[in-house]
Design a protein around this motif. Structure first.
Motif, PDB file in Angstrom:
ATOM      1  N   HIS A  21       0.839  -1.202   0.000  1.00  0.00           N
ATOM      2  CA  HIS A  21       0.000   0.000   0.000  1.00  0.00           C
ATOM      3  C   HIS A  21       0.872   1.249   0.000  1.00  0.00           C
ATOM      4  O   HIS A  21       1.842   1.339   0.751  1.00  0.00           O
ATOM      5  N   ALA A  22       0.501   2.197  -0.836  1.00  0.00           N
ATOM      6  CA  ALA A  22       1.168   3.501  -0.860  1.00  0.00           C
ATOM      7  C   ALA A  22       0.159   4.527  -1.357  1.00  0.00           C
ATOM      8  O   ALA A  22      -0.613   4.247  -2.280  1.00  0.00           O
ATOM      9  N   ALA A  23       0.156   5.699  -0.736  1.00  0.00           N
ATOM     10  CA  ALA A  23      -0.821   6.721  -1.119  1.00  0.00           C
ATOM     11  C   ALA A  23      -0.317   8.108  -0.773  1.00  0.00           C
ATOM     12  O   ALA A  23       0.549   8.273   0.099  1.00  0.00           O
ATOM     13  N   VAL A  24      -0.852   9.094  -1.476  1.00  0.00           N
ATOM     14  CA  VAL A  24      -0.604  10.500  -1.183  1.00  0.00           C
ATOM     15  C   VAL A  24      -1.900  11.103  -0.666  1.00  0.00           C
ATOM     16  O   VAL A  24      -2.976  10.862  -1.219  1.00  0.00           O
ATOM     17  N   HIS A  25      -1.815  11.885   0.410  1.00  0.00           N
ATOM     18  CA  HIS A  25      -2.984  12.542   0.997  1.00  0.00           C
ATOM     19  C   HIS A  25      -2.742  14.048   1.003  1.00  0.00           C
ATOM     20  O   HIS A  25      -1.662  14.514   1.397  1.00  0.00           O
ATOM     21  N   ALA A  26      -3.735  14.817   0.581  1.00  0.00           N
ATOM     22  CA  ALA A  26      -3.594  16.271   0.511  1.00  0.00           C
ATOM     23  C   ALA A  26      -3.876  16.911   1.865  1.00  0.00           C
ATOM     24  O   ALA A  26      -4.707  16.420   2.631  1.00  0.00           O
ATOM     25  N   ARG A  28      -5.302  20.161   4.307  1.00  0.00           N
ATOM     26  CA  ARG A  28      -6.416  21.100   4.183  1.00  0.00           C
ATOM     27  C   ARG A  28      -5.952  22.325   3.392  1.00  0.00           C
ATOM     28  O   ARG A  28      -4.771  22.674   3.371  1.00  0.00           O
ATOM     29  N   VAL A  29      -6.907  22.975   2.725  1.00  0.00           N
ATOM     30  CA  VAL A  29      -6.583  24.068   1.816  1.00  0.00           C
ATOM     31  C   VAL A  29      -5.804  25.175   2.512  1.00  0.00           C
ATOM     32  O   VAL A  29      -4.869  25.749   1.947  1.00  0.00           O
ATOM     33  N   SER A  30      -6.136  25.476   3.748  1.00  0.00           N
ATOM     34  CA  SER A  30      -5.488  26.576   4.465  1.00  0.00           C
ATOM     35  C   SER A  30      -4.004  26.336   4.714  1.00  0.00           C
ATOM     36  O   SER A  30      -3.268  27.263   5.042  1.00  0.00           O
ATOM     37  N   LEU A  31      -3.547  25.092   4.547  1.00  0.00           N
ATOM     38  CA  LEU A  31      -2.140  24.758   4.763  1.00  0.00           C
ATOM     39  C   LEU A  31      -1.428  24.387   3.465  1.00  0.00           C
ATOM     40  O   LEU A  31      -0.306  23.887   3.499  1.00  0.00           O
ATOM     41  N   GLY A  32      -2.067  24.647   2.338  1.00  0.00           N
ATOM     42  CA  GLY A  32      -1.505  24.233   1.056  1.00  0.00           C
ATOM     43  C   GLY A  32      -0.176  24.866   0.711  1.00  0.00           C
ATOM     44  O   GLY A  32       0.624  24.280  -0.025  1.00  0.00           O
ATOM     45  N   SER A  33       0.097  26.062   1.212  1.00  0.00           N
ATOM     46  CA  SER A  33       1.371  26.712   0.927  1.00  0.00           C
ATOM     47  C   SER A  33       2.445  26.340   1.936  1.00  0.00           C
ATOM     48  O   SER A  33       3.576  26.803   1.838  1.00  0.00           O
ATOM     49  N   CYS A  34       2.102  25.493   2.897  1.00  0.00           N
ATOM     50  CA  CYS A  34       3.045  25.046   3.922  1.00  0.00           C
ATOM     51  C   CYS A  34       3.290  23.550   3.815  1.00  0.00           C
ATOM     52  O   CYS A  34       4.432  23.106   3.715  1.00  0.00           O
ATOM     53  N   ILE A  35       2.233  22.761   3.827  1.00  0.00           N
ATOM     54  CA  ILE A  35       2.319  21.308   3.727  1.00  0.00           C
ATOM     55  C   ILE A  35       2.062  20.901   2.282  1.00  0.00           C
ATOM     56  O   ILE A  35       1.005  21.216   1.728  1.00  0.00           O
ATOM     57  N   ARG A  36       3.010  20.201   1.683  1.00  0.00           N
ATOM     58  CA  ARG A  36       2.821  19.753   0.299  1.00  0.00           C
ATOM     59  C   ARG A  36       1.926  18.524   0.245  1.00  0.00           C
ATOM     60  O   ARG A  36       1.039  18.420  -0.590  1.00  0.00           O
ATOM     61  N   ILE A 297       2.906   7.072  -7.240  1.00  0.00           N
ATOM     62  CA  ILE A 297       1.812   7.745  -6.518  1.00  0.00           C
ATOM     63  C   ILE A 297       1.936   9.260  -6.540  1.00  0.00           C
ATOM     64  O   ILE A 297       0.945   9.951  -6.246  1.00  0.00           O
ATOM     65  N   TRP A 298       3.123   9.780  -6.856  1.00  0.00           N
ATOM     66  CA  TRP A 298       3.330  11.223  -6.702  1.00  0.00           C
ATOM     67  C   TRP A 298       2.619  12.013  -7.789  1.00  0.00           C
ATOM     68  O   TRP A 298       2.679  11.679  -8.959  1.00  0.00           O
ATOM     69  N   SER A 299       1.942  13.063  -7.396  1.00  0.00           N
ATOM     70  CA  SER A 299       1.260  13.940  -8.368  1.00  0.00           C
ATOM     71  C   SER A 299       1.108  15.297  -7.745  1.00  0.00           C
ATOM     72  O   SER A 299       1.371  15.485  -6.576  1.00  0.00           O
TER      73      SER A 299
END
Length: 299
Positions: A21-26, A28-36, A297-299
């Motif tokens: 298993h491998a996955a990417v999780h986004a 929250r929008v408010s942290l998009g410029s901090c957490i990739r 998985i990276w995008s």
């Protein structure tokens, strides 16, 4: 540290294993410029993989990561073209930006949860000089203060990934809102943090020359302006190339033209420079070999 012979990083047969298993999780929008992103990986639901299946190929990236090893261990066995034997300081590891591909190895089954952060954001949050951590893996407790360590321990003990993400975002969000440059007209940092970082530095009263700009770029991101731009451009274009080639008859010349390279030869040279492989060989390994799970998985 394992005592047997080093693992070859070029398997002779495809080793993409069903059941891992491998996955990417986004974030929250408010942290998009901090957490990739958050990245999860587990091999607990399959029998112990053969040695080649326990390799992990990571591309160079202008990101910092915090990796929680919930189960198992890891060691670095190759950085760029150089073979190494470096045990990672699990269970919580801090990785700075990487300018070369890295290969790690898991002696046994593994479950890992990773937080990928924009380096300039982490600098604002912590004051860390990213240049000191570029191409380095460090024990988390040796880098971060007591508050960050308390958060990290809570994440390590959390029952599931959803809880881990909630803990991280509850901790980082108020600190990020306090640290980010609200008074700047570019407070949202745009969607591309690289462009916004350059604008913010150029607008700073204390950045008066190209040399100062380059120096500050190193402190905030750990990379030179040219290197940072090259890695981010390559990442965006590799993603576009992957999407175009999925289930299509597109050629590499089509991909090169559509993603802004001068020609196919330019695209191939940059792909080999960054990954060590030709586009054709990289595509084959990503599609067939278990150890290239990050690329898939990276995008």
């Amino acid at each position: 540290m394992r005592s047997h012979q080093p693992v070859s990083i070029t398997p002779s047969t495809p080793r993409h294993v069903s059941g891992t298993h491998a996955a990417v999780h986004a974030p929250r929008v408010s942290l998009g410029s901090c957490i990739r992103a958050y990245i999860t990986r587990s091999t607990l639901d399959v029998a112990l993989l053969p040695e080649h299946g326990r390799l992990n190929h990571f591309p160079p990236a202008p990101l910092c990561t915090i990796a929680w090893y919930l189960h198992g261990e890891a060691e670095l066995i190759q950085i760029g073209e150089k073979a190494v034997t470096q045990a990672l300081p699990t269970p919580i590891v801090f990785n700075g930006p990487r300018t070369e591909p890295v290969v790690s190895y898991n002696p046994g089954q593994v479950e890992v949860f990773m937080l990928a952060l924009q380096p300039e954001a982490l600098h604002l949050l912590t004051g860390l000089n990213m240049a000191e951590y570029t191409n380095r893996s460090s024990a988390f407790a040796q880098v971060f203060d007591a508050e960050w360590q308390s958060m990290a321990q809570a994440v390590l003990k959390a029952p599931d990934h959803g809880s881990r993400i909630a803990l991280i975002e509850a901790f980082i969000e108020p600190r990020w809102f306090a640290a980010r440059p609200h008074k700047s007209p570019f407070a949202d940092w745009m969607r591309d943090s690289f462009e916004s970082m350059a604008v913010r530095m150029l607008a700073s009263r204390w950045v008066r020359s190209g040399r100062q700009l380059e120096r500050q770029m190193k402190v905030w991101s750990g990379l030179s302006y040219q290197r940072l731009w090259g890695l981010r451009r390559a990442e965006f274009r590799f993603i576009a190339a992957r999407e175009m080639l999925r289930g299509s008859d597109s050629s590499w010349s089509d991909v090169a033209a559509s993603t802004g390279y001068a020609d196919q030869a330019h695209f191939c040279r940059e792909t080999r420079k960054i990954t060590g492989l030709s586009p054709t060989e990289l595509k084959r390994r990503v599609m067939e070999e278990e150890s290239y799970w990050v690329y898939r998985i990276w995008s």
